[in-house]
Design a protein around this motif. Structure first.
Motif, short mmCIF file in Angstrom:
data_model
loop_
_atom_site.label_atom_id
_atom_site.label_comp_id
_atom_site.label_asym_id
_atom_site.label_seq_id
_atom_site.Cartn_x
_atom_site.Cartn_y
_atom_site.Cartn_z
N HIS A 27 0.84 -1.20 0.00
CA HIS A 27 0.00 0.00 0.00
C HIS A 27 0.88 1.25 0.00
O HIS A 27 1.00 1.93 -1.01
CB HIS A 27 -0.94 -0.01 1.21
CG HIS A 27 -1.81 1.19 1.32
ND1 HIS A 27 -1.75 2.07 2.38
CD2 HIS A 27 -2.78 1.68 0.50
CE1 HIS A 27 -2.64 3.04 2.21
NE2 HIS A 27 -3.28 2.82 1.08
N ARG A 28 1.51 1.55 1.13
CA ARG A 28 2.41 2.70 1.23
C ARG A 28 3.75 2.25 1.82
O ARG A 28 3.83 1.22 2.48
CB ARG A 28 1.82 3.78 2.14
CG ARG A 28 0.62 4.50 1.57
CD ARG A 28 0.08 5.51 2.58
NE ARG A 28 -1.02 6.29 2.01
CZ ARG A 28 -1.79 7.13 2.70
NH1 ARG A 28 -1.56 7.29 4.01
NH2 ARG A 28 -2.76 7.79 2.12
N TYR A 30 6.50 3.77 4.40
CA TYR A 30 6.92 4.79 5.37
C TYR A 30 8.36 4.49 5.78
O TYR A 30 8.74 3.34 5.96
CB TYR A 30 6.05 4.76 6.62
CG TYR A 30 4.59 5.07 6.38
CD1 TYR A 30 4.15 6.39 6.32
CD2 TYR A 30 3.65 4.06 6.24
CE1 TYR A 30 2.79 6.68 6.13
CE2 TYR A 30 2.31 4.33 6.04
CZ TYR A 30 1.88 5.64 5.98
OH TYR A 30 0.55 5.93 5.78
N MET A 55 8.32 9.29 2.98
CA MET A 55 7.65 8.21 2.26
C MET A 55 8.32 7.95 0.91
O MET A 55 8.99 8.82 0.36
CB MET A 55 6.17 8.54 2.06
CG MET A 55 5.41 8.65 3.37
SD MET A 55 3.68 9.15 3.15
CE MET A 55 3.01 7.68 2.39
N GLY A 94 -4.64 -2.68 9.87
CA GLY A 94 -4.50 -1.23 9.93
C GLY A 94 -5.02 -0.64 11.23
O GLY A 94 -5.49 -1.36 12.13
N LEU A 195 -2.82 3.74 9.44
CA LEU A 195 -2.10 2.65 8.79
C LEU A 195 -3.09 1.69 8.13
O LEU A 195 -4.21 1.51 8.60
CB LEU A 195 -1.24 1.90 9.81
CG LEU A 195 -0.11 2.72 10.44
CD1 LEU A 195 0.70 1.85 11.40
CD2 LEU A 195 0.80 3.32 9.38
N GLN A 196 -2.64 1.08 7.04
CA GLN A 196 -3.47 0.18 6.26
C GLN A 196 -2.75 -1.15 6.04
O GLN A 196 -1.51 -1.18 6.00
CB GLN A 196 -3.79 0.80 4.89
CG GLN A 196 -4.52 2.12 4.93
CD GLN A 196 -5.96 1.98 5.40
OE1 GLN A 196 -6.54 0.89 5.33
NE2 GLN A 196 -6.54 3.07 5.86
N ASP A 199 0.97 -1.72 4.27
CA ASP A 199 1.99 -0.69 4.52
C ASP A 199 3.31 -1.35 4.92
O ASP A 199 3.34 -2.32 5.67
CB ASP A 199 1.54 0.26 5.64
CG ASP A 199 0.45 1.22 5.20
OD1 ASP A 199 0.28 1.41 3.98
OD2 ASP A 199 -0.22 1.79 6.08
#
Length: 233
Positions: A27-28, A30, A55, A94, A195-196, A199
């Protein structure tokens, strides 16, 4: 009815999971800055600063399967590409405002990652008080190895972490030396972002960051996880 798109959407970025056919969809990404004391000192800082984050885009990921050698293109514009070996925590559940004591319930697994950095470009942005994206968030800047589910990863918070370049030690430390441990990092991070699942959290690098050039082979390790081998081309 299927949706129409102006152009075909990109494929989902995903990372293999040890012992499973199912993959971890990203997803992302960090990243925690200056999270080992000796690295903070070598970058000109001291003490337990409040944690800060930057990020990378999901498509910065370079997936390297266990036992394989991945490749990373030397990036454009830079003449000072640095390696930063990191433990990566992979979020499976998340949440927002997660307490440090509950943080581990949200971690699906762990992997070895590299936060590759165009240090010269990052330095110029620092001098000008501008964002770091050009130094950190470029293509292929986040090589990562396979994910080990948390229950099978051992005590990663006390694991040795190291990086060799062409067989010579560059970075060697222990995850226990994190300034902000995994729980504290997730508590701070989840206060700023929800948060998902999917991540990735690059938890910081120890001292010893230095330049690499085309032709160099990097081998990163966190004890208990598959090693990560990347050649710069």
């Amino acid at each position: 009815m299927a949706s129409d798109f102006v152009f075909p959407p990109p494929a989902t970025v995903s990372v293999p999971v040890v012992g499973q056919t199912a993959r971890f969809a990203v997803h992302r990404i960090y990243c925690v800055g200056r999270n080992y004391e000796d690295h903070a000192k070598e970058m000109g800082f001291t003490g337990r600063e409040p944690p800060f984050f930057f990020m990378k885009p999901a498509d910065a990921v370079v997936v390297v399967d266990a036992g394989q050698t991945g490749t990373m293109q030397y990036p454009t514009l830079s003449k000072n590409l640095h390696h930063e070996i990191e433990l990566v925590a992979c979020i499976g559940t998340g949440g927002k405002n997660i307490l440090a004591v509950d943080a581990h319930k949200h971690i699906y697994g762990y992997a070895v990652g590299l936060d590759m950095t165009r240090r010269d470009l990052q330095g110029e942005m620092k001098k000008q008080g501008r964002p770091w994206e050009i130094g950190k968030a470029f293509e292929q800047s986040a090589p990562i190895g396979p994910i080990v589910p948390a229950a099978k990863a051992g005590d990663v918070e006390k694991a040795e972490i190291s990086l060799q370049v062409n067989g010579t030690d560059r970075q060697r430390s222990n995850v226990s030396k994190l300034i902000w441990n995994l729980g504290e990092t997730i508590e701070h991070l989840s206060a700023a972002w929800e948060l998902q699942p999917g991540d990735l959290i690059f938890t910081g690098t120890p001292e010893g960051v230095a330049a690499v050039v085309a032709g160099d082979t990097l081998v990163g390790e966190v004890a208990g996880l598959p090693s990560l081998t990347v050649k710069i081309v």
